[in-house]
Scaffold this active site. Structure first.
Site, PDB file in Angstrom:
ATOM      1  N   HIS A 159       0.814  -1.228   0.000  1.00 43.66           N
ATOM      2  CA  HIS A 159       0.000   0.000   0.000  1.00 43.66           C
ATOM      3  C   HIS A 159       0.841   1.270   0.000  1.00 43.66           C
ATOM      4  O   HIS A 159       0.304   2.372  -0.066  1.00 43.66           O
ATOM      5  CB  HIS A 159      -0.946   0.021   1.208  1.00 43.66           C
ATOM      6  CG  HIS A 159      -1.952  -1.081   1.183  1.00 43.66           C
ATOM      7  ND1 HIS A 159      -2.807  -1.291   0.120  1.00 43.66           N
ATOM      8  CD2 HIS A 159      -2.234  -2.072   2.084  1.00 43.66           C
ATOM      9  CE1 HIS A 159      -3.569  -2.346   0.371  1.00 43.66           C
ATOM     10  NE2 HIS A 159      -3.237  -2.851   1.550  1.00 43.66           N
ATOM     11  N   ASP A 195      -2.572 -10.657  -2.528  1.00 45.64           N
ATOM     12  CA  ASP A 195      -3.155 -10.198  -1.264  1.00 45.64           C
ATOM     13  C   ASP A 195      -4.618  -9.825  -1.498  1.00 45.64           C
ATOM     14  O   ASP A 195      -4.989  -9.376  -2.587  1.00 45.64           O
ATOM     15  CB  ASP A 195      -2.365  -8.978  -0.756  1.00 45.64           C
ATOM     16  CG  ASP A 195      -2.802  -8.501   0.612  1.00 45.64           C
ATOM     17  OD1 ASP A 195      -2.105  -8.839   1.593  1.00 45.64           O
ATOM     18  OD2 ASP A 195      -3.839  -7.800   0.719  1.00 45.64           O
TER      19      ASP A 195
HETATM   20  C1  OKP Z   1      -3.020  -4.401   4.541  1.00 47.31           C
HETATM   21  B1  OKP Z   1      -2.669  -5.580   3.623  1.00 47.31           B
HETATM   22  C2  OKP Z   1      -9.511  -3.281   9.242  1.00 47.31           C
HETATM   23  C3  OKP Z   1      -9.456  -1.987   8.470  1.00 47.31           C
HETATM   24  C4  OKP Z   1      -8.589  -2.054   7.256  1.00 47.31           C
HETATM   25  C5  OKP Z   1      -6.344  -1.316   6.497  1.00 47.31           C
HETATM   26  C6  OKP Z   1      -6.156  -2.615   5.803  1.00 47.31           C
HETATM   27  C7  OKP Z   1      -4.759  -2.795   5.334  1.00 47.31           C
HETATM   28  C8  OKP Z   1      -4.466  -4.158   4.760  1.00 47.31           C
HETATM   29  N1  OKP Z   1      -9.365  -3.105  10.637  1.00 47.31           N
HETATM   30  N2  OKP Z   1      -7.485  -1.176   7.358  1.00 47.31           N
HETATM   31  O1  OKP Z   1      -3.063  -5.394   2.282  1.00 47.31           O
HETATM   32  O2  OKP Z   1      -3.126  -6.857   4.092  1.00 47.31           O
HETATM   33 ZN    ZN Z   2      -4.245  -7.394   2.547  1.00 44.56          ZN
END
Ligand code: OKP
Ligand code: ZN
Length: 344
Positions: A159, A195
Site C-alpha cells: 500500500h 493479497d
Molecule cells: C493491509 B494488507 C480493518 C481496516 C482495514 C487497512 C487494511 C490494510 C491491509 N481493521 N485497514 O493489504 O493486508
Molecule cells: Zn491485505
C-alpha cells in the site's frame, strides 16, 4: 527454497488500531511473522537466512527522497514536539492545495499518510528497512540462480507508494525488489499481487511504465480498502498503457471465481514473458480472515502456488497481509510448497 527473515520486524508493534471510531485489537502484529517462520521451519522448506544490509539506493530508486527522509526522521521530530508516544496524523491536506513543504511533525504525518493504520514508532524506520533488506536479499538469491525465494517481510509494503504510506505499510518491499531486478539486468519484471487488498502502491509506482507489469487480484474497491483505486478500468498510462491489470472480485468470492481470475493473471504474465516475477504474497483471501471477505481454503493456497509455478519464471515471494493467526503459517507454506511442486 530459502526464506529471508529478520527479527527486527518486531520493532513495529502496536496493541491496538483505530477502526470505526474505536481502538480495537491490532491485526498487523509481530506474531504473524513468527507464526509464518515457525511453519516454514516445521515444513522443512529450506534454510532460514538473515538479510544482508543494503544502502538506501534501491529504496530511492522507487520512493521520493523527501518521503524517505521523512520516514527516517519523523520519530525524533515527533518526540521532540509531542513526546515518545505513537505518531498518528490528525490532519490531512484539504483538496486542491499545493503540497508545499511542511515543518511541524503533525503536518508532515498528514502530508505523507493515507490513513491511520500505520503509526510511526521508535523502531518503525529500522523495521521497514529490515523488511526491504529481506526482499533485496531474496532478489539477490534469485539473481544468483535460485528458481524461487521467500522474503518473510514485515511490515508489509504494497500500500506504500512513491511518496505515501498507510495500510500497515511504510516502504514498498515488492516494488523495491522489482526495481532492483530491473537495475540488475532483468528487462521485464512482473509483480503479481494475490493479497486480498489491492496493491495500490505498487500499481501507482509502475503505472506509466511498460517494463514492469503489475497485476492484482483483490476485493472490489467499491466494497473494500483502499476504496479509491484498484478498479478494472485502470490499465496504465502513457508508455504503461496495457501494463497494469486489476482483477477486482466481489465479497464472498471463492476459488471458483478467484482461480479463474488467477488464470487470467497468469495468461497476461505469460504473454509479457518477464525474466523475473515478484509475488506480493498476502494470504488474507482465506475464508477465516478477520478483516477480509473472500472464501479461499487452506488447500486453495497450494493450487495458487502450483499455478504460479507453471510460469517457470524465477519468483521472489514477498510477504504482505494475512490476519487469521491460526492459519497464516499453513496458508503461506501451502503456496510455497505448491510452487516447489511445480518447479520439480
Ligand atoms: C493491509 B494488507 C480493518 C481496516 C482495514 C487497512 C487494511 C490494510 C491491509 N481493521 N485497514 O493489504 O493486508
Ligand atoms: Zn491485505
Amino acid at each position: 527454497m530459502k526464506t529471508i527473515f529478520s527479527d527486527r520486524h518486531k520493532l513495529q508493534s502496536v496493541e491496538t488500531e483505530f477502526y470505526r471510531g474505536k481502538w480495537v485489537e491490532a491485526f498487523e502484529i509481530p506474531r504473524r511473522a513468527q507464526l509464518v517462520l515457525d511453519a516454514v521451519r516445521r515444513a522443512d522448506l529450506g534454510p532460514v537466512i538473515g538479510p544482508e544490509s543494503f544502502d538506501l539506493s534501491p529504496v530511492l530508486a522507487v520512493h521520493d527522497p523527501d518521503f524517505v527522509r521523512f520516514l527516517e526522521n519523523i520519530w525524533a521530530d515527533w518526540v521532540a514536539e509531542v513526546g515518545a508516544i505513537p505518531a498518528y496524523p490528525n490532519i490531512w491536506p484539504p483538496r486542491r492545495t499545493r503540497m508545499i513543504p511542511t515543518i511541524r511533525p503533525g503536518a508532515e504525518l498528514g502530508r505523507y499518510a493515507v490513513d491511520m493504520s500505520s503509526p510511526i514508532l521508535e523502531g518503525t524506520w529500522q523495521a521497514a528497512r529490515s523488511a526491504v533488506d529481506c526482499a533485496l536479499t531474496g532478489a539477490r538469491f534469485i539473481n544468483a540462480g535460485e528458481p524461487s525465494a521467500f522474503a518473510l517481510c514485515r511490515p508489509p509494503g504494497h500500500h506504500s507508494g512513491r511518496d505515501y504510506f498507510g495500510g500497515y505499510c511504510f516502504l514498498n518491499n515488492a516494488a523495491i525488489a522489482a526495481q532492483y531486478f530491473r537495475d540488475t539486468g532483468a528487462r521485464r519484471v512482473a509483480v503479481l499481487d494475490v493479497d486480498y487488498h489491492h496493491g495500490n502502491g505498487t500499481q501507482d509506482i509502475f503505472y506509466d511504465r511498460d517494463d514492469v507489469l503489475t497485476v492484482s487480484i483483490h476485493g472490489d474497491p467499491v466494497q473494500e480498502y483502499p476504496y479509491y483505486i484498484g478498479f478494472a478500468d485502470e490499465t496504465g498510462q502513457a508508455a504503461g498503457q496495457g501494463f497494469n491489470l486489476n482483477l477486482p472480485l466481489a465479497w464472498g468470492s471463492d476459488f471458483s471465481t478467484w482461480g479463474a481470475a488467477l488464470d487470467r493473471a497468469i495468461d497476461r504474465i505469460a504473454a509479457f514473458a518477464p525474466e523475473r516475477l515478484v509475488v506480493s504474497l498476502g494470504v488474507d483471501a482465506f475464508e477465516e480472515d478477520p478483516i477480509s471477505h473472500f472464501k479461499l481454503t487452506n488447500a486453495d493456497f497450494v493450487e495458487i502456488g502450483r499455478r504460479i509455478g507453471s510460469l517457470k519464471t524465477p519468483s521472489l515471494f514477498v510477504m504482505e497481509g494475512g490476519y487469521a493467526i491460526e492459519a497464516i503459517g499453513t496458508n503461506v507454506v501451502n503456496v510455497l510448497t505448491g510452487h516447489l511442486s511445480a518447479q520439480a
